[in-house]
Scaffold this active site. Structure first.
Site, PDB file in Angstrom:
ATOM      1  N   PRO A 169       5.473  -7.116 -10.748  1.00  0.00           N
ATOM      2  CA  PRO A 169       4.608  -8.273 -10.497  1.00  0.00           C
ATOM      3  C   PRO A 169       4.422  -9.077 -11.776  1.00  0.00           C
ATOM      4  O   PRO A 169       4.199  -8.511 -12.847  1.00  0.00           O
ATOM      5  CB  PRO A 169       3.284  -7.632 -10.046  1.00  0.00           C
ATOM      6  CG  PRO A 169       3.660  -6.260  -9.571  1.00  0.00           C
ATOM      7  CD  PRO A 169       4.812  -5.838 -10.429  1.00  0.00           C
ATOM      8  N   CYS A 170       4.504 -10.386 -11.675  1.00  0.00           N
ATOM      9  CA  CYS A 170       4.463 -11.223 -12.881  1.00  0.00           C
ATOM     10  C   CYS A 170       3.418 -12.329 -12.778  1.00  0.00           C
ATOM     11  O   CYS A 170       3.514 -13.349 -13.447  1.00  0.00           O
ATOM     12  CB  CYS A 170       5.836 -11.829 -13.143  1.00  0.00           C
ATOM     13  SG  CYS A 170       7.069 -10.601 -13.626  1.00  0.00           S
TER      14      CYS A 170
END
Length: 363
Positions: free
Chosen positions: A78-79
């Site tokens: 996840p970014c």
């Protein structure tokens, strides 16, 4: 046989595509128990670490891999909410999962890595986030190649843009795979000889016809496949078995509202007295590739013919999973672990992963 390690593995879409291309899955890491259960059922030979990647000791990884070399490390951490200090990523908790990906790259030292994420990552902070990511990998000794790919261009019946960053070491160059399918209307001579993008009906027309509230977690599909895509999705783990084809039950008011949405339209197009505040409800069009399958597909992505949300199996078909790829977990978010919807919506389409995997074999 080349080997892969899958980080943030989820239900296993990336691993599935790589295995179809001839790779051996050496290890997967996934925090969520239900997603890990799905992964393990469908990839029973792969050891899975079911824990937070931040707690995994490096020696444990080496032992699990039996100290053998790894060809490809892949994953999509996840970014959201990246934090920058100047032009560098900070130690902010929002960056930790990405930095864990980098830690594993440095530990395993694969020949290649495949970093997958949302297409919007290219424009975050005006491109500064992407440049900081590239710098992290370059510092680790990798040359980076990135591109946004549309899953529909690789035989997936879904218009799903995803960002891929491929890292190579030892000066090796990488070329992204050429599309195998083209849009319906093209003027390019190179594209004109390709098969056209698959549409929703190419993917779903042979599945058992069930109304809202019908279906089951396991059934036999006795219908005839109508095309090569459907035939391939029948799978080979247990021929004829169909998992997760259970439709959500809807109230009469919801069924009436869904019926009023035109094919290819959305909830804003129904009569005013039937509308709700929610407008992100879309009815699939049979003759077009699907919209991006999300984690809320059973309420936001409607079947083109039957007034109900798509089943997990229908969403999996649109993602290019085989019918006997079984998903575990609840259909509602009342439990601690992710739902079947989450697992399907978050997955990398196996056919897109397979295209990437095959392209790496050519280097």
């Amino acid at each position: 046989m080349p080997k892969i390690v899958d980080l943030f593995a989820g239900a296993g879409g990336m691993t599935e595509g790589f295995e179809q291309a001839g790779y051996q899955s050496a290890l997967a890491i996934e925090y969520d128990e239900m997603a890990a259960k799905t992964f393990s059922f469908n990839h029973p030979q792969t050891p899975v670490f079911i824990k937070d990647i931040r707690t995994i000791q490096e020696e444990s990884v080496r032992e699990a891999l039996k100290y053998s070399p790894i060809d490809v490390l892949c994953g999509g951490p996840p970014c959201q909410g990246f934090s920058l200090a100047g032009k560098r990523l900070t130690d902010d908790p929002r960056n930790q999962l990405f930095l864990e990906f980098v830690r594993m790259v440095n530990l395993i030292n694969p020949r290649f890595f495949v970093f997958e994420n949302v297409s919007g990552i290219t424009s975050m902070s005006g491109g500064a986030i992407l440049e900081a990511i590239l710098q992290e990998f370059r510092t680790s000794g990798y040359e980076c190649f990135f591109k946004v790919l549309n899953a529909a261009d690789y035989g997936v019946p879904q218009a799903r843009p995803r960002f891929f960053l491929i890292g190579t070491r030892d000066g090796e160059k990488y070329n992204f795979p050429d599309p195998s399918h083209a849009p319906t209307s093209v003027n390019d001579l190179f594209l004109s000889n390709m098969p056209r993008h698959l549409n929703v009906w190419d993917a779903l027309s042979d599945l058992p016809y069930i109304e809202q509230g019908e279906g089951s977690e396991e059934m036999k599909n006795s219908t005839q496949a109508h095309n090569a895509y459907q035939l391939e999705r029948r799978g080979n783990r247990s021929a004829g078995t169909l998992f997760n084809h259970r439709a959500t039950g809807h109230s009469e008011a919801i069924v009436n509202r869904y019926s009023a949405i035109p094919e290819g339209g959305n909830n804003s197009q129904v009569p005013i007295h039937m509308r709700t505040k929610k407008i992100n409800v879309f009815k699939l069009h049979r003759e077009k590739p699907s919209r991006t399958v999300t984690c809320n597909h059973r309420t936001d992505l409607l079947h083109p013919v039957i007034p109900r949300g798509t089943t997990v199996r229908e969403a999996a078909r649109l993602q290019s999973f085989d019918d006997d790829y079984k998903f575990f977990g609840n259909l509602t978010r009342k439990a601690k672990w992710v739902t079947q919807d989450d697992q399907v919506g978050n997955a990398v389409p196996p056919l897109l992963a397979r295209a990437i995997a095959k392209s790496l074999l050519t280097i």
